[in-house]
Design a protein around this motif. Structure first.
Motif, PDB file in Angstrom:
ATOM      1  N   SER A   1      15.694  -7.016  22.810  1.00 53.90           N
ATOM      2  CA  SER A   1      16.607  -5.985  23.370  1.00 53.90           C
ATOM      3  C   SER A   1      17.891  -6.322  23.980  1.00 53.90           C
ATOM      4  O   SER A   1      18.101  -7.300  24.282  1.00 53.90           O
ATOM      5  CB  SER A   1      15.700  -4.901  24.226  1.00 53.90           C
ATOM      6  OG  SER A   1      15.514  -5.746  25.435  1.00 53.90           O
ATOM      7  N   LEU A   2      18.909  -5.219  24.226  1.00 52.43           N
ATOM      8  CA  LEU A   2      20.147  -5.691  24.730  1.00 52.43           C
ATOM      9  C   LEU A   2      20.474  -4.401  25.821  1.00 52.43           C
ATOM     10  O   LEU A   2      19.922  -3.277  25.688  1.00 52.43           O
ATOM     11  CB  LEU A   2      21.433  -5.555  23.826  1.00 52.43           C
ATOM     12  CG  LEU A   2      21.307  -6.610  22.543  1.00 52.43           C
ATOM     13  CD1 LEU A   2      22.241  -6.072  21.598  1.00 52.43           C
ATOM     14  CD2 LEU A   2      21.544  -7.807  23.260  1.00 52.43           C
ATOM     15  N   ARG A   3      20.974  -5.093  26.968  1.00 54.78           N
ATOM     16  CA  ARG A   3      21.538  -3.867  27.910  1.00 54.78           C
ATOM     17  C   ARG A   3      22.672  -3.752  27.842  1.00 54.78           C
ATOM     18  O   ARG A   3      23.437  -4.881  27.692  1.00 54.78           O
ATOM     19  CB  ARG A   3      20.861  -4.608  29.448  1.00 54.78           C
ATOM     20  CG  ARG A   3      21.260  -3.675  30.654  1.00 54.78           C
ATOM     21  CD  ARG A   3      21.061  -4.562  31.921  1.00 54.78           C
ATOM     22  NE  ARG A   3      21.254  -3.303  33.057  1.00 54.78           N
ATOM     23  CZ  ARG A   3      21.141  -3.623  34.059  1.00 54.78           C
ATOM     24  NH1 ARG A   3      20.784  -4.818  34.591  1.00 54.78           N
ATOM     25  NH2 ARG A   3      21.284  -2.812  35.185  1.00 54.78           N
ATOM     26  N   VAL A   4      23.219  -2.759  27.993  1.00 55.27           N
ATOM     27  CA  VAL A   4      24.783  -2.235  27.824  1.00 55.27           C
ATOM     28  C   VAL A   4      24.951  -1.519  29.029  1.00 55.27           C
ATOM     29  O   VAL A   4      24.461  -0.379  29.361  1.00 55.27           O
ATOM     30  CB  VAL A   4      24.972  -1.353  26.463  1.00 55.27           C
ATOM     31  CG1 VAL A   4      26.395  -1.117  26.467  1.00 55.27           C
ATOM     32  CG2 VAL A   4      24.501  -2.200  25.440  1.00 55.27           C
ATOM     33  N   ARG A   5      26.077  -1.853  29.579  1.00 58.03           N
ATOM     34  CA  ARG A   5      26.626  -0.991  30.692  1.00 58.03           C
ATOM     35  C   ARG A   5      28.134  -1.003  30.674  1.00 58.03           C
ATOM     36  O   ARG A   5      28.882  -1.897  30.212  1.00 58.03           O
ATOM     37  CB  ARG A   5      26.232  -1.808  32.089  1.00 58.03           C
ATOM     38  CG  ARG A   5      24.800  -2.001  32.485  1.00 58.03           C
ATOM     39  CD  ARG A   5      24.488  -2.664  33.609  1.00 58.03           C
ATOM     40  NE  ARG A   5      24.660  -3.976  33.595  1.00 58.03           N
ATOM     41  CZ  ARG A   5      24.525  -4.793  34.541  1.00 58.03           C
ATOM     42  NH1 ARG A   5      24.679  -4.190  35.827  1.00 58.03           N
ATOM     43  NH2 ARG A   5      24.749  -6.067  34.603  1.00 58.03           N
ATOM     44  N   ALA A   6      28.598  -0.079  31.476  1.00 56.26           N
ATOM     45  CA  ALA A   6      30.277   0.203  31.015  1.00 56.26           C
ATOM     46  C   ALA A   6      30.604   0.735  32.469  1.00 56.26           C
ATOM     47  O   ALA A   6      29.867   1.819  33.159  1.00 56.26           O
ATOM     48  CB  ALA A   6      30.465   0.984  30.016  1.00 56.26           C
TER      49      ALA A   6
ATOM     50  N   ALA B   1      41.244  -0.859  33.297  1.00 55.86           N
ATOM     51  CA  ALA B   1      40.213  -0.908  34.106  1.00 55.86           C
ATOM     52  C   ALA B   1      38.815  -0.881  33.973  1.00 55.86           C
ATOM     53  O   ALA B   1      37.670  -0.908  34.390  1.00 55.86           O
ATOM     54  CB  ALA B   1      40.528   0.560  35.242  1.00 55.86           C
ATOM     55  N   GLU B   2      38.782  -0.935  32.616  1.00 59.41           N
ATOM     56  CA  GLU B   2      37.391  -0.630  31.834  1.00 59.41           C
ATOM     57  C   GLU B   2      36.504  -2.071  31.672  1.00 59.41           C
ATOM     58  O   GLU B   2      37.196  -2.766  31.302  1.00 59.41           O
ATOM     59  CB  GLU B   2      37.603  -0.017  30.433  1.00 59.41           C
ATOM     60  CG  GLU B   2      36.375   0.342  29.671  1.00 59.41           C
ATOM     61  CD  GLU B   2      36.667   1.046  28.464  1.00 59.41           C
ATOM     62  OE1 GLU B   2      36.820   2.169  28.252  1.00 59.41           O
ATOM     63  OE2 GLU B   2      36.720   0.218  27.269  1.00 59.41           O
ATOM     64  N   GLN B   3      35.270  -1.965  31.897  1.00 61.97           N
ATOM     65  CA  GLN B   3      34.379  -2.946  31.735  1.00 61.97           C
ATOM     66  C   GLN B   3      33.354  -2.638  30.772  1.00 61.97           C
ATOM     67  O   GLN B   3      32.579  -1.780  31.226  1.00 61.97           O
ATOM     68  CB  GLN B   3      34.039  -3.699  33.063  1.00 61.97           C
ATOM     69  CG  GLN B   3      34.971  -4.270  33.839  1.00 61.97           C
ATOM     70  CD  GLN B   3      34.377  -4.844  35.145  1.00 61.97           C
ATOM     71  OE1 GLN B   3      33.690  -5.847  34.964  1.00 61.97           O
ATOM     72  NE2 GLN B   3      34.588  -4.284  36.153  1.00 61.97           N
ATOM     73  N   LEU B   4      32.869  -3.566  29.784  1.00 63.07           N
ATOM     74  CA  LEU B   4      31.761  -3.361  29.064  1.00 63.07           C
ATOM     75  C   LEU B   4      30.878  -4.695  28.920  1.00 63.07           C
ATOM     76  O   LEU B   4      31.397  -5.704  28.693  1.00 63.07           O
ATOM     77  CB  LEU B   4      32.096  -2.916  27.744  1.00 63.07           C
ATOM     78  CG  LEU B   4      31.004  -2.797  26.596  1.00 63.07           C
ATOM     79  CD1 LEU B   4      30.174  -1.715  27.129  1.00 63.07           C
ATOM     80  CD2 LEU B   4      31.402  -2.582  25.163  1.00 63.07           C
ATOM     81  N   TRP B   5      29.594  -4.554  29.602  1.00 62.45           N
ATOM     82  CA  TRP B   5      28.884  -5.588  29.609  1.00 62.45           C
ATOM     83  C   TRP B   5      27.734  -5.706  28.590  1.00 62.45           C
ATOM     84  O   TRP B   5      27.057  -4.424  28.458  1.00 62.45           O
ATOM     85  CB  TRP B   5      28.153  -6.086  30.869  1.00 62.45           C
ATOM     86  CG  TRP B   5      29.329  -6.322  31.974  1.00 62.45           C
ATOM     87  CD1 TRP B   5      30.588  -6.219  32.087  1.00 62.45           C
ATOM     88  CD2 TRP B   5      28.686  -6.954  33.441  1.00 62.45           C
ATOM     89  NE1 TRP B   5      31.236  -6.835  33.181  1.00 62.45           N
ATOM     90  CE2 TRP B   5      29.932  -7.055  33.865  1.00 62.45           C
ATOM     91  CE3 TRP B   5      27.543  -6.922  33.894  1.00 62.45           C
ATOM     92  CZ2 TRP B   5      30.167  -7.614  35.168  1.00 62.45           C
ATOM     93  CZ3 TRP B   5      27.730  -7.474  35.350  1.00 62.45           C
ATOM     94  CH2 TRP B   5      28.912  -7.684  35.955  1.00 62.45           C
ATOM     95  N   VAL B   6      27.279  -6.427  27.795  1.00 61.46           N
ATOM     96  CA  VAL B   6      26.116  -6.457  26.860  1.00 61.46           C
ATOM     97  C   VAL B   6      25.618  -7.824  27.219  1.00 61.46           C
ATOM     98  O   VAL B   6      26.103  -8.874  27.196  1.00 61.46           O
ATOM     99  CB  VAL B   6      26.583  -6.174  25.568  1.00 61.46           C
ATOM    100  CG1 VAL B   6      25.177  -6.154  24.429  1.00 61.46           C
ATOM    101  CG2 VAL B   6      27.497  -5.204  24.953  1.00 61.46           C
TER     102      VAL B   6
ATOM    103  N   ASP C   1      35.957  -0.987  40.063  1.00 67.00           N
ATOM    104  CA  ASP C   1      36.349  -2.277  40.164  1.00 67.00           C
ATOM    105  C   ASP C   1      35.340  -3.745  40.025  1.00 67.00           C
ATOM    106  O   ASP C   1      35.479  -4.515  39.393  1.00 67.00           O
ATOM    107  CB  ASP C   1      36.842  -2.845  41.788  1.00 67.00           C
ATOM    108  CG  ASP C   1      38.267  -1.897  42.163  1.00 67.00           C
ATOM    109  OD1 ASP C   1      38.769  -1.460  41.172  1.00 67.00           O
ATOM    110  OD2 ASP C   1      38.350  -1.372  43.296  1.00 67.00           O
ATOM    111  N   ALA C   2      34.087  -3.107  40.040  1.00 66.56           N
ATOM    112  CA  ALA C   2      32.909  -3.759  39.933  1.00 66.56           C
ATOM    113  C   ALA C   2      31.819  -3.313  39.181  1.00 66.56           C
ATOM    114  O   ALA C   2      31.675  -2.115  39.671  1.00 66.56           O
ATOM    115  CB  ALA C   2      32.590  -4.703  41.288  1.00 66.56           C
ATOM    116  N   MET C   3      31.043  -3.956  38.412  1.00 65.82           N
ATOM    117  CA  MET C   3      29.963  -3.484  37.797  1.00 65.82           C
ATOM    118  C   MET C   3      28.848  -3.307  38.815  1.00 65.82           C
ATOM    119  O   MET C   3      28.661  -4.527  39.724  1.00 65.82           O
ATOM    120  CB  MET C   3      29.465  -4.249  36.681  1.00 65.82           C
ATOM    121  CG  MET C   3      28.249  -3.811  35.917  1.00 65.82           C
ATOM    122  SD  MET C   3      28.685  -2.405  34.787  1.00 65.82           S
ATOM    123  CE  MET C   3      29.953  -3.188  33.628  1.00 65.82           C
TER     124      MET C   3
END
Length: 109
Positions: free
Chosen positions: A30-35, A18-23, A39-41
C-alpha cells in the motif's frame, strides 16, 4: 531549474509553491498519500496501523516521478497529476488531478 521532486528516505515528495504532496509506502502493498498547502506536513498517523517493513522503489526521470510498493505503483507528473497502477488487476486510475485556472481551482479525487 530545480526539480519539483525529491526523495527523502523512502518518501517521494513533490513540492511546488506552497503545495506539498507526499507519497510513501505503508505496509507491504500500500501507499500513503498526503497533500497540504500548509508550511509543514502534519506528522500524525491518525487511524493508520503502525508502519511495517517495506521494499519501495522510487525513481525520478525528467518531469515524472514514481514510487512502487509491492504491486501498487504511483506516478506523479511535475504538474501534479497522481496516477496509481495496480499490476495484479492491470488497472489504472487517476487518484488526484488538478486543473489550475487564474480564476478557478478544481481538484478531482
Amino acid at each position: 531549474m530545480d526539480s519539483v521532486f525529491r526523495i527523502e528516505g523512502k518518501r517521494l515528495i513533490r513540492r511546488y509553491d506552497a503545495e506539498q504532496l507526499w507519497v510513501e509506502p505503508w505496509g507491504a502493498i500500500s501507499l500513503r498519500v498526503r497533500a497540504t498547502e500548509l508550511d509543514a506536513m502534519q506528522d500524525e498517523d491518525w487511524a493508520l496501523l503502525p508502519q511495517e517493513a517495506y521494499n519501495a522503489q522510487i525513481s525520478v526521470i525528467g518531469q515524472t516521478a514514481s514510487i512502487q510498493n509491492g504491486n501498487i505503483r504511483a506516478e506523479i507528473s511535475a504538474g501534479g497529476m497522481l496516477t496509481r497502477r495496480i499490476s495484479r488487476w492491470q488497472t489504472e486510475r487517476s487518484l488526484l488531478s488538478r486543473v489550475d485556472h487564474p480564476l478557478v481551482r478544481i481538484c478531482h479525487i
